[in-house]
Scaffold this motif. Structure first.
Motif, PDB file in Angstrom:
ATOM      1  N   THR A 245       0.852  -1.198   0.000  1.00  0.00           N
ATOM      2  CA  THR A 245       0.000   0.000   0.000  1.00  0.00           C
ATOM      3  C   THR A 245       0.885   1.245   0.000  1.00  0.00           C
ATOM      4  O   THR A 245       1.691   1.445   0.907  1.00  0.00           O
ATOM      5  CB  THR A 245      -0.921   0.005   1.233  1.00  0.00           C
ATOM      6  OG1 THR A 245      -0.117   0.012   2.412  1.00  0.00           O
ATOM      7  CG2 THR A 245      -1.810  -1.232   1.255  1.00  0.00           C
ATOM      8  N   LEU A 246       0.729   2.088  -1.021  1.00  0.00           N
ATOM      9  CA  LEU A 246       1.535   3.304  -1.142  1.00  0.00           C
ATOM     10  C   LEU A 246       0.729   4.560  -0.831  1.00  0.00           C
ATOM     11  O   LEU A 246       1.286   5.663  -0.804  1.00  0.00           O
ATOM     12  CB  LEU A 246       2.090   3.430  -2.571  1.00  0.00           C
ATOM     13  CG  LEU A 246       2.874   2.245  -3.127  1.00  0.00           C
ATOM     14  CD1 LEU A 246       3.409   2.584  -4.511  1.00  0.00           C
ATOM     15  CD2 LEU A 246       4.009   1.850  -2.199  1.00  0.00           C
ATOM     16  N   GLY A 247      -0.569   4.422  -0.600  1.00  0.00           N
ATOM     17  CA  GLY A 247      -1.410   5.580  -0.313  1.00  0.00           C
ATOM     18  C   GLY A 247      -2.853   5.158  -0.136  1.00  0.00           C
ATOM     19  O   GLY A 247      -3.206   3.989  -0.305  1.00  0.00           O
ATOM     20  N   CYS A 248      -3.687   6.096   0.243  1.00  0.00           N
ATOM     21  CA  CYS A 248      -5.148   5.986   0.417  1.00  0.00           C
ATOM     22  C   CYS A 248      -5.569   4.955   1.456  1.00  0.00           C
ATOM     23  O   CYS A 248      -6.683   4.444   1.406  1.00  0.00           O
ATOM     24  CB  CYS A 248      -5.870   5.761  -0.919  1.00  0.00           C
ATOM     25  SG  CYS A 248      -6.021   4.091  -1.533  1.00  0.00           S
ATOM     26  N   CYS A 249      -4.702   4.671   2.409  1.00  0.00           N
ATOM     27  CA  CYS A 249      -5.085   3.770   3.490  1.00  0.00           C
ATOM     28  C   CYS A 249      -5.351   4.586   4.747  1.00  0.00           C
ATOM     29  O   CYS A 249      -4.503   5.366   5.182  1.00  0.00           O
ATOM     30  CB  CYS A 249      -3.992   2.735   3.740  1.00  0.00           C
ATOM     31  SG  CYS A 249      -3.848   1.571   2.378  1.00  0.00           S
TER      32      CYS A 249
ATOM     33  N   PRO B  58       1.747   9.695  -2.972  1.00  0.00           N
ATOM     34  CA  PRO B  58       2.003   8.285  -2.658  1.00  0.00           C
ATOM     35  C   PRO B  58       3.484   8.038  -2.378  1.00  0.00           C
ATOM     36  O   PRO B  58       4.362   8.773  -2.850  1.00  0.00           O
ATOM     37  CB  PRO B  58       1.558   7.559  -3.935  1.00  0.00           C
ATOM     38  CG  PRO B  58       0.602   8.477  -4.598  1.00  0.00           C
ATOM     39  CD  PRO B  58       1.082   9.863  -4.279  1.00  0.00           C
ATOM     40  N   TYR B  59       3.757   6.976  -1.640  1.00  0.00           N
ATOM     41  CA  TYR B  59       5.132   6.624  -1.258  1.00  0.00           C
ATOM     42  C   TYR B  59       5.828   5.908  -2.415  1.00  0.00           C
ATOM     43  O   TYR B  59       6.193   4.732  -2.323  1.00  0.00           O
ATOM     44  CB  TYR B  59       5.110   5.753  -0.005  1.00  0.00           C
ATOM     45  CG  TYR B  59       4.655   6.489   1.234  1.00  0.00           C
ATOM     46  CD1 TYR B  59       5.562   7.177   2.032  1.00  0.00           C
ATOM     47  CD2 TYR B  59       3.312   6.517   1.605  1.00  0.00           C
ATOM     48  CE1 TYR B  59       5.152   7.864   3.171  1.00  0.00           C
ATOM     49  CE2 TYR B  59       2.881   7.202   2.738  1.00  0.00           C
ATOM     50  CZ  TYR B  59       3.811   7.873   3.515  1.00  0.00           C
ATOM     51  OH  TYR B  59       3.402   8.550   4.643  1.00  0.00           O
TER      52      TYR B  59
ATOM     53  N   LYS C 289      -2.596   0.243   6.973  1.00  0.00           N
ATOM     54  CA  LYS C 289      -1.972   1.563   6.941  1.00  0.00           C
ATOM     55  C   LYS C 289      -1.126   1.657   5.672  1.00  0.00           C
ATOM     56  O   LYS C 289      -0.821   0.642   5.035  1.00  0.00           O
ATOM     57  CB  LYS C 289      -1.085   1.758   8.178  1.00  0.00           C
ATOM     58  CG  LYS C 289      -1.846   1.719   9.494  1.00  0.00           C
ATOM     59  CD  LYS C 289      -0.877   1.890  10.660  1.00  0.00           C
ATOM     60  CE  LYS C 289      -1.618   1.850  11.997  1.00  0.00           C
ATOM     61  NZ  LYS C 289      -0.684   1.955  13.147  1.00  0.00           N
ATOM     62  N   ASN C 290      -0.749   2.878   5.326  1.00  0.00           N
ATOM     63  CA  ASN C 290       0.160   3.038   4.197  1.00  0.00           C
ATOM     64  C   ASN C 290       1.494   2.353   4.487  1.00  0.00           C
ATOM     65  O   ASN C 290       1.955   2.305   5.632  1.00  0.00           O
ATOM     66  CB  ASN C 290       0.406   4.523   3.914  1.00  0.00           C
ATOM     67  CG  ASN C 290      -0.825   5.205   3.346  1.00  0.00           C
ATOM     68  OD1 ASN C 290      -1.637   4.588   2.680  1.00  0.00           O
ATOM     69  ND2 ASN C 290      -0.972   6.498   3.616  1.00  0.00           N
TER      70      ASN C 290
END
Length: 640
Positions: A186-190, A222-223, A632-633
């Motif tokens: 997960t790199l984002g939107c969490c 995003p990561y 989580k991200n």
């Protein structure tokens, strides 16, 4: 000889063995996910209508047949013959011949009449002239975006073919690993809304799903720097899949090309066009607000050039070990639930993107019918325990009440709306309400990108709800062309005229009051106690729209002349009309999972505030006895 060249040689031999002796095969190559067969006998191919379908079934590949350039009729002669085959009612507006590939692009008002029943007219064209026809729709509303994208892709045909050939060889390369695993990072939107981005990885392949920004939170991206994404270099990614065009999912895709990515983006055709429209506007807004954009317009063009459009339901190889199928998500035009079949039956993952489970005026509800899904990555925007939206009929009645009350006071209804999706839904509601006499007839002014986004909708009516598509196709009753709708294209002068005139409705971007023409309308109308600011869409935390919803009546606003910030007293009534969201509510999300057959074993609840993701995760676990997560991200999940 490479393994791909050897594979192509074997395919050519097999294809020749399957064909009648009077049909030659001069070349076989990969272009993206398709196998392209060149022949000196295109007319004979066309006479045997089932031949391509039989070959595709036998080889389990998507096949396109193209003629060798030296057996084609001259374009001047071919043009007359093609037009004699196509019914006059099809409304052909252009024929564009490409000798290098033997394709003729036919633009028509009614593409179905050019295609014919089960492709019969297309085959007749090839039988007559040898050229391979490709059909596109003439937009009923002129669209600069559609025109620019088509012209750009035409100019870049040679380079795009190089891209497709390279992608094709990458897809069909030999598998190198004996390991088996499936991972999602997960790199984002969490536990947040916005900056959607995930990496789906196997020993062979890394696929990025979405790459968006976060509304109202400049700098939160995003990561992408982690090793699973761009940390090990942009060539680390094999493919990108875009679920839909909204900026919280698409805004930063061009950034990948700035960092050296040179691979494909898979999405639907309308998403490709809307993506370009919204990304260019994203750059424009950043420049107007004095921010340094993260990339330039050239990168937007690179993203479009590398896009491979897919249709709903088409099973497509996108890597040696991954097949992708896109399904209608019911959210906005071209939005897709993305289903990944990994390995030879090893594992299946579906990413919902943003979904609307029930039918709306604009779209059929989201598809959740998959042969298998072991893990579902599910949006949770309205996943909280109390996130039940108003019934659509009640929502429309509430909106009509607000409009009638404001009209009787002599005021104006100002609706901040997303250019894509919400605005067109509003237009359909307002057109019918005025046509049936439920609200008084009055001008409906469309500001920002709304008119252009509407034009793109009318270019792709096959992606709209069945009844609406039929109206546009068959009845010449295109509701988007109603007389009430006025495109604001005269800037501040026209806005001032509207503000000085009588009652009306104004649909304006931006939908979360984070910039754009809505700020100008607030300057013109914010002090008018007879007018009403009406929210019909989600207002994310941190946005000015959310603050106004929460009661702010003194709002910061930039002065157009000096550029300095001042404070505006907001005297307008403020109303929120629930029920028009493009997202499923809590019940819709649960129904999406409940009616899946078979149901997934695991669900990752993402794209929602922390409480929403946790509430939905807990409910699905208790109600359906499945493993659920509210990640989580930067978490990684291994499934095999």
């Amino acid at each position: 000889m490479s393994s791909v060249d050897q594979q192509l040689d074997e395919l050519r031999t097999e294809i020749k063995s399957e064909l009648p002796s009077d049909i030659s095969v001069s070349e076989v190559k990969y272009e993206g996910p398709e196998l392209v067969v060149y022949t000196r006998d295109p007319k004979e191919f066309a006479q045997q209508g089932d031949l391509i379908r039989q070959l595709a079934s036998k080889l389990r590949k998507r096949i396109t047949v193209r003629p060798d350039p030296d057996v084609l009729a001259e374009p001047r002669d071919a043009r007359e013959q093609i037009l004699s085959v196509i019914p006059d009612d099809a409304g052909v507006s252009d024929l564009d011949f490409h000798k290098d590939t033997g394709e003729v692009v036919i633009e028509a008002e009614k593409p179905g009449m050019v295609i014919g029943r089960h492709g019969s007219t297309l085959r007749e064209i090839t039988k007559e002239v040898g050229w391979t026809p490709e059909v596109v729709r003439t937009p009923p509303i002129e669209s600069s975006t559609v025109s620019n994208v088509r012209n750009f892709l035409k100019q870049e045909r040679d380079e795009r073919r190089d891209v497709l050939e390279r992608v094709g060889r990458q897809i069909h390369r030999e598998e190198m690993s004996d390991e088996e695993y499936v991972r999602i990072t997960t790199l984002g939107c969490c536990r947040e809304v916005g900056r959607a981005a995930f990496v789906l990885s196997t020993p062979e392949t890394r696929i990025l799903i979405d790459c968006g920004d976060k509304p109202g939170a400049e700098g939160e991206v995003p990561y992408l720097q982690v090793p699973e994404a761009l940390g090990a270099g942009a060539s680390n990614l094999d493919a990108v899949v875009l679920t839909h065009a909204h900026l919280d999912h698409s805004a930063l895709l061009p950034l990948l090309f700035k960092y050296g990515y040179d691979g494909p983006i898979y999405t639907t055709e309308p998403t490709r066009d809307l993506m370009g429209l919204l990304q260019l506007d994203y750059l424009d807004v950043a420049a107007k607000e004095g921010r340094t954009p993260p990339y330039d317009s050239e990168m937007v063009r690179e993203a479009i050039k590398h896009t491979i459009p897919l249709e709903y339901g088409d099973v497509t190889d996108i890597a040696p070990d991954v097949k992708l199928t896109l399904h209608n998500a019911g959210h906005i035009l071209g939005s897709a639930v993305s289903h990944f079949h990994i390995g030879d039956g090893l594992y299946n993952v579906a990413f919902s993107g943003d979904i609307h489970y029930d039918d709306t005026r604009l779209f059929n509800g989201a598809v959740n019918d998959f042969p298998r899904v072991e893990t579902l990555v599910l949006e949770s925007t309205y996943g909280g325990r109390n996130d039940y939206q108003t019934d659509q009929d009640d929502a429309e009645q509430n909106l009509k009440r607000v409009i009638k009350e404001t009209y009787e006071k002599g005021g104006k209804v100002l609706i901040p709306a997303f250019a894509v999706g919400r605005s067109q839904e509003m237009m359909l509601v307002l057109e019918e309400a005025m046509r049936s006499g439920d609200i008084p007839e009055m001008p409906v002014h469309l500001d920002g990108m709304i008119w252009e986004a509407t034009a793109i909708h009318t270019t792709y009516p096959e992606y709209l709800r069945d009844e609406l598509r039929d109206r546009i196709f068959h009845d010449d009753e295109n509701p988007f062309l109603a007389d009430q709708f006025n495109h604001i294209d005269g800037g501040e002068e026209e806005r001032q005229q509207v503000a000085d005139d009588g009652p009306c409705i104004i649909l304006s971007t931006s939908g979360m009051v984070t910039g754009g023409p809505i700020m100008s309308w607030l300057r013109h109308l914010g002090s008018d106690a007879d007018s009403t600011l009406t929210f019909v869409g989600y207002q994310a935390q941190g946005t000015l729209g959310r603050r106004i919803q929460n009661g702010w009546d003194e709002i910061p606003i930039d002065d157009d002349d000096t550029g300095r910030q001042s404070t505006l007293s907001l005297n307008m009534d403020v109303e929120t009309v629930e029920g028009f969201s493009g997202h499923a509510d809590r019940q819709g999300l649960e129904n999406f999972v409940k009616t899946m057959n078979p149901r997934p074993e695991k669900v990752l609840c993402v794209h929602g505030d922390e409480s929403s993701t946790q509430d939905l995760s807990s409910a699905l676990y208790h109600d359906y006895n499945m493993r659920t997560f509210a990640p989580k991200n930067l978490e990684t999940f291994r499934f095999v």
